[in-house]
Write a protein that holds these residues in place. Structure first.
Motif, PDB file in Angstrom:
ATOM      1  N   LEU A  35       0.780  -1.197   0.121  1.00  0.00           N
ATOM      2  CA  LEU A  35      -0.047   0.129   0.092  1.00  0.00           C
ATOM      3  C   LEU A  35       0.836   1.380  -0.171  1.00  0.00           C
ATOM      4  O   LEU A  35       0.520   2.113  -0.748  1.00  0.00           O
ATOM      5  CB  LEU A  35      -0.946  -0.064   1.156  1.00  0.00           C
ATOM      6  N   LYS A  36       1.834   1.138   0.691  1.00  0.00           N
ATOM      7  CA  LYS A  36       2.648   2.421   1.093  1.00  0.00           C
ATOM      8  C   LYS A  36       3.573   2.745  -0.342  1.00  0.00           C
ATOM      9  O   LYS A  36       3.574   3.922  -0.712  1.00  0.00           O
ATOM     10  CB  LYS A  36       3.716   2.412   2.045  1.00  0.00           C
ATOM     11  N   GLN A  37       4.076   1.620  -1.011  1.00  0.00           N
ATOM     12  CA  GLN A  37       4.878   1.809  -2.197  1.00  0.00           C
ATOM     13  C   GLN A  37       4.270   2.198  -3.231  1.00  0.00           C
ATOM     14  O   GLN A  37       4.627   2.486  -4.399  1.00  0.00           O
ATOM     15  CB  GLN A  37       5.763   0.361  -2.304  1.00  0.00           C
ATOM     16  N   SER A  38       2.852   1.795  -3.385  1.00  0.00           N
ATOM     17  CA  SER A  38       1.994   2.055  -4.374  1.00  0.00           C
ATOM     18  C   SER A  38       1.396   3.359  -4.548  1.00  0.00           C
ATOM     19  O   SER A  38       0.611   4.093  -5.436  1.00  0.00           O
ATOM     20  CB  SER A  38       0.804   1.008  -4.690  1.00  0.00           C
ATOM     21  N   GLY A  39       1.630   4.352  -3.594  1.00  0.00           N
ATOM     22  CA  GLY A  39       1.400   5.505  -3.547  1.00  0.00           C
ATOM     23  C   GLY A  39       0.063   5.889  -2.894  1.00  0.00           C
ATOM     24  O   GLY A  39      -0.720   6.758  -3.114  1.00  0.00           O
ATOM     25  N   THR A  40      -0.651   4.636  -2.312  1.00  0.00           N
ATOM     26  CA  THR A  40      -1.991   4.726  -1.663  1.00  0.00           C
ATOM     27  C   THR A  40      -1.920   5.823  -0.720  1.00  0.00           C
ATOM     28  O   THR A  40      -3.016   6.415  -0.582  1.00  0.00           O
ATOM     29  CB  THR A  40      -2.241   3.489  -1.068  1.00  0.00           C
ATOM     30  N   PHE A  41      -1.062   5.899   0.057  1.00  0.00           N
ATOM     31  CA  PHE A  41      -0.996   7.087   1.204  1.00  0.00           C
ATOM     32  C   PHE A  41      -0.426   8.446   0.685  1.00  0.00           C
ATOM     33  O   PHE A  41       0.519   8.149   0.118  1.00  0.00           O
ATOM     34  CB  PHE A  41      -0.545   6.416   2.463  1.00  0.00           C
ATOM     35  N   LYS A  75       1.457   1.145 -12.294  1.00  0.00           N
ATOM     36  CA  LYS A  75       1.187   1.563 -13.438  1.00  0.00           C
ATOM     37  C   LYS A  75      -0.084   1.602 -13.870  1.00  0.00           C
ATOM     38  O   LYS A  75      -0.755   2.663 -13.175  1.00  0.00           O
ATOM     39  CB  LYS A  75       2.217   0.546 -14.412  1.00  0.00           C
ATOM     40  N   ASP A  76      -0.648   1.009 -14.928  1.00  0.00           N
ATOM     41  CA  ASP A  76      -2.105   1.315 -15.236  1.00  0.00           C
ATOM     42  C   ASP A  76      -2.924   0.161 -14.876  1.00  0.00           C
ATOM     43  O   ASP A  76      -3.945   0.016 -15.454  1.00  0.00           O
ATOM     44  CB  ASP A  76      -2.187   1.622 -16.898  1.00  0.00           C
ATOM     45  N   VAL A  77      -2.458  -0.614 -13.908  1.00  0.00           N
ATOM     46  CA  VAL A  77      -3.237  -1.984 -13.326  1.00  0.00           C
ATOM     47  C   VAL A  77      -3.785  -1.766 -12.162  1.00  0.00           C
ATOM     48  O   VAL A  77      -2.899  -1.356 -11.195  1.00  0.00           O
ATOM     49  CB  VAL A  77      -2.550  -3.139 -13.573  1.00  0.00           C
ATOM     50  N   LYS A  78      -4.888  -2.142 -11.902  1.00  0.00           N
ATOM     51  CA  LYS A  78      -5.428  -2.084 -10.419  1.00  0.00           C
ATOM     52  C   LYS A  78      -5.296  -3.458  -9.937  1.00  0.00           C
ATOM     53  O   LYS A  78      -5.775  -4.464 -10.515  1.00  0.00           O
ATOM     54  CB  LYS A  78      -7.109  -1.645 -10.564  1.00  0.00           C
ATOM     55  N   ILE A  79      -4.819  -3.704  -8.609  1.00  0.00           N
ATOM     56  CA  ILE A  79      -4.444  -5.034  -8.078  1.00  0.00           C
ATOM     57  C   ILE A  79      -5.454  -4.810  -6.880  1.00  0.00           C
ATOM     58  O   ILE A  79      -5.156  -4.244  -5.951  1.00  0.00           O
ATOM     59  CB  ILE A  79      -2.878  -5.300  -7.947  1.00  0.00           C
ATOM     60  N   ASN A  80      -6.444  -5.753  -6.848  1.00  0.00           N
ATOM     61  CA  ASN A  80      -7.418  -5.896  -5.973  1.00  0.00           C
ATOM     62  C   ASN A  80      -6.821  -7.017  -4.959  1.00  0.00           C
ATOM     63  O   ASN A  80      -6.279  -8.222  -5.583  1.00  0.00           O
ATOM     64  CB  ASN A  80      -8.780  -6.488  -6.424  1.00  0.00           C
ATOM     65  N   ILE A  81      -6.452  -6.594  -3.707  1.00  0.00           N
ATOM     66  CA  ILE A  81      -5.697  -7.899  -2.640  1.00  0.00           C
ATOM     67  C   ILE A  81      -6.711  -7.886  -1.431  1.00  0.00           C
ATOM     68  O   ILE A  81      -7.406  -7.057  -0.920  1.00  0.00           O
ATOM     69  CB  ILE A  81      -4.657  -6.896  -2.102  1.00  0.00           C
ATOM     70  N   VAL A  82      -6.896  -9.353  -1.436  1.00  0.00           N
ATOM     71  CA  VAL A  82      -7.745  -9.720  -0.232  1.00  0.00           C
ATOM     72  C   VAL A  82      -6.778 -10.266   0.787  1.00  0.00           C
ATOM     73  O   VAL A  82      -6.016 -11.200   0.440  1.00  0.00           O
ATOM     74  CB  VAL A  82      -8.739 -10.839  -0.613  1.00  0.00           C
ATOM     75  N   ASP A  83      -6.937  -9.998   1.962  1.00  0.00           N
ATOM     76  CA  ASP A  83      -6.167 -10.405   3.083  1.00  0.00           C
ATOM     77  C   ASP A  83      -6.880 -11.285   3.921  1.00  0.00           C
ATOM     78  O   ASP A  83      -7.964 -11.162   4.206  1.00  0.00           O
ATOM     79  CB  ASP A  83      -5.651  -9.283   4.184  1.00  0.00           C
ATOM     80  N   THR A  84      -6.476 -12.805   3.976  1.00  0.00           N
ATOM     81  CA  THR A  84      -7.192 -13.631   4.628  1.00  0.00           C
ATOM     82  C   THR A  84      -6.797 -14.097   5.849  1.00  0.00           C
ATOM     83  O   THR A  84      -5.437 -13.983   6.168  1.00  0.00           O
ATOM     84  CB  THR A  84      -6.989 -15.024   3.543  1.00  0.00           C
ATOM     85  N   PRO A  85      -7.453 -14.514   6.801  1.00  0.00           N
ATOM     86  CA  PRO A  85      -7.001 -15.162   8.067  1.00  0.00           C
ATOM     87  C   PRO A  85      -6.265 -16.440   7.683  1.00  0.00           C
ATOM     88  O   PRO A  85      -6.368 -17.453   6.835  1.00  0.00           O
ATOM     89  CB  PRO A  85      -8.212 -15.526   8.814  1.00  0.00           C
ATOM     90  N   GLY A  86      -5.463 -16.885   8.781  1.00  0.00           N
ATOM     91  CA  GLY A  86      -4.462 -17.933   8.482  1.00  0.00           C
ATOM     92  C   GLY A  86      -5.047 -19.088   9.463  1.00  0.00           C
ATOM     93  O   GLY A  86      -4.633 -20.094   9.374  1.00  0.00           O
TER      94      GLY A  86
END
Length: 599
Positions: A35-41, A75-86
């Motif tokens: 999140l931090k490196q993709s410029g989200t914040f 770049k020009d791709v949206k990456i949806n990430i789902v964080d799952t329980p272990g």
């Protein structure tokens, strides 16, 4: 077949991935770094550690309980990430989230290697034909054994019947806490660019059938104070627009009509309102009230359902009842059976692995889940919300086949210092555990594998921590059903029970210390029938912990100051759940957890 393939369109500007890993292998930390490196914040934005774990209990325990969605742009791709329980106890969360994605990042600790919960989630991912990328994390650990861990991962894939394509997985090496990823160990990388690139290159883009109408599978539910209930999931085919008329196909085949009022898409950790969403998008939809997980939102005129979500059956049950102790109603906001019933049934709307049933007693409800941890988390969340209730000893759910009783079995994987092998093997043997594997990795640590009844584990976790002095790791995985394994005796000690109401005094507790271990400190308010400690014999003993010292004119100098009281063994909900017998209850209130005898 060729004609069918021709109809498939590809959305190259989207990737949908889930991150799967064992507890504490750095999954949520890696998402933070992405999140931090993709410029989200914004550069000056304050960001909490482990930003995806937004429930207090998740932060306190360092585990993910609820699956979460986020989205980043590279770049020009949206990456949806789902964080799952272990944790296998939250398997219902895992199975739902894997329905939304096309690939998985399998995150493995460079020292510990693939552990049981990794196995559980990976098995589900491979069965769903998802494309894996393996991420070896914490490569900077001094005890990292990278090549051995890679070999163990290949063995695990083979063991889980992975296809040739799935076995041909790429490997990325990371130090998640520093935000560094490498394609090879000698690559000089300062950021996560190699991981971003590999996701774009290797994870398949979503495909859809351009001739199909809308098909949106509800995999999660949420609630918003402004727009009401939210259906979260992935659009598999078609397009959904604001104010569009749709059909909701229920799991039983019933079809309801409704209107989509609001559509939210994910950007970073925020939900952003949008006018329309297309196949491949992961979105939240508001405006439809009578919806549950597993339903399909489909075309209004020609609704076609997607296969519903199936989840492993519950293995453990507990009775949740209205609190009827002498101290009932002192600190809780929600006390009645109506409050309790509404809250428990509300939980089943968002937690597919949990089942609730009414009982013959209108004040009691049967709650069934995948494990002790899942039920303990539910009780703790309710306690913090202001509920008062009491629960019974957990029981395993059995089933009958051909006149024989079958019970759930667990595969127990244990990683301990070799000094503790004897005590752990002996304890598990007495609980009907049978050892099926033993590996000595060197480093003075041993990995043991047992198959044992689920009920043999009730009450063992806290003992295990004590026996291994906090250095052992234990994980369990549902193995299947076997014939009833016979009686297992767990707690051999009786209880120390208060014989009257009052306040516990130092003088009384000091005088009774040789009778057992106390759960309460001096100054604690008690009532008749409340369990105040564990007797050092196998029978229950009623004691007076409120006794005051008789005052006399003669005082021995300094004798009153010399009372030394052994610190109490404090019982949190999980410990109490493991400790109690059939004739005892746990009283749960916002300010206290007490154990008492049934009336």
């Amino acid at each position: 077949m060729q004609q069918f393939l021709n109809q498939k369109e590809v959305r190259n500007n989207i990737r949908n991935i889930a991150i799967i890993a064992h507890v504490d292998h750095g999954k949520t930390t890696l998402v933070d770094a992405l999140l931090k490196q993709s410029g989200t914040f914004r550069t000056n934005e304050e960001v909490a550690e482990r930003v995806m774990d937004n429930i207090d209990l998740e932060r306190e325990r360092g585990i993910t309980i609820m699956a979460k969605n986020t989205a980043i742009r590279y770049k020009d791709v949206k990456i949806n990430i789902v964080d799952t329980p272990g944790h296998a106890d939250f398997g219902g969360e895992v199975e739902r989230t894997l329905k939304m994605v096309d690939g998985v990042l399998l995150l493995v600790d460079a020292s510990e290697g693939p552990l049981p919960q990794t196995r559980f989630v990976l098995k589900k991912a491979l069965e769903s034909s998802l494309t894996p990328i393996v991420v070896i994390n914490k490569i900077d650990r001094p005890d990292a054994r990278i090549q051995e861990v890679i070999n163990e991962i290949y063995d695990l894939f083979i063991d889980l019947d992975a296809t040739e394509e799935q076995l041909d997985f790429p490997i990325i090496y990371t130090i998640a806490k520093d935000g560094i990823a490498k394609e090879s160990l000698d690559q000089d990388s300062k950021d996560l660019k190699p991981l971003f690139e590999k996701i774009i290159e290797y994870i398949p883009a979503p495909t859809y059938d351009k001739d199909m109408g809308l098909q949106f599978l509800i995999t999660s539910l949420d609630y918003d104070n402004f727009v009401g209930r939210l259906a979260i999931g992935r659009i598999f085919n078609g397009t959904v627009k604001q104010n569009q008329q749709v059909s909701v196909v229920k799991k039983d085949g019933t079809i309801l009509k409704g209107t989509v009022r609001v559509i939210y898409t994910y950007e970073g950790l925020k939900r952003i309102e949008t006018k329309e969403a297309k196949a491949g998008d992961i979105v939240a939809i508001a405006g439809l009230e009578d919806i549950t997980i597993g339903d399909t939102i489909a075309d209004a005129e020609n609704p076609v359902a997607l296969p519903p979500i199936t989840v492993e059956e519950p293995t453990i049950s507990m009775i949740f009842s209205v609190n009827d102790s002498p101290f009932a109603g002192r600190s809780g906001k929600y006390l009645t059976s109506r409050h309790l019933r509404e809250r428990l049934y509300k939980e089943t709307l968002t937690n597919v692995a949990l089942k609730v049933q009414d009982t013959d007693n209108p004040d009691s409800f049967l709650v069934m889940g995948r494990g002790e941890l899942q039920l303990a988390i539910l009780a703790e969340m309710m306690r913090r919300e202001g509920y008062e209730f009491q629960v019974s000893k957990p029981k395993v759910i059995t089933k009958e086949e051909n006149g024989e009783i079958y019970e759930p079995m667990e595969r127990v994987l244990i990683d301990i210092p070799e000094d503790f092998v004897g005590v752990v093997t002996q304890k598990l043997g007495s609980r009907k555990g049978r050892m099926v594997n033993m590996i000595n990795h060197g480093f003075g640590r041993v990995r043991l594998e047992f198959i044992m009844p689920s009920r043999g584990l009730i009450g063992y976790r806290s003992e295990f921590k004590t026996d291994t002095r906090g250095e052992g790791m234990m994980n369990t995985l549902f193995e299947g059903w076997e014939r009833w394994q016979g009686e297992i005796r767990t707690r051999i000690n009786g209880a120390l029970i208060a014989d009257r109401q009052g306040v516990a005094t130092p003088y009384a507790i000091f005088g009774l210390q040789d009778r057992g271990i106390f759960f309460i400190d001096p100054g604690t308010e008690v009532y008749e029938g409340m369990v105040v400690g564990e007797h050092n014999r196998d029978n229950d003993l009623y004691v007076n912990v409120t006794r005051e010292k008789k005052l006399t004119n003669v005082r021995a100098s300094g004798s009153d100051e010399n009372i030394k009281i052994v610190p109490a063994k404090k019982m949190d909900f999980e410990r109490a759940m493991e400790w109690i017998n059939e004739d005892e209850l746990i009283e749960v209130t916002p300010d206290a957890i007490r154990i008492r005898k049934k009336k």
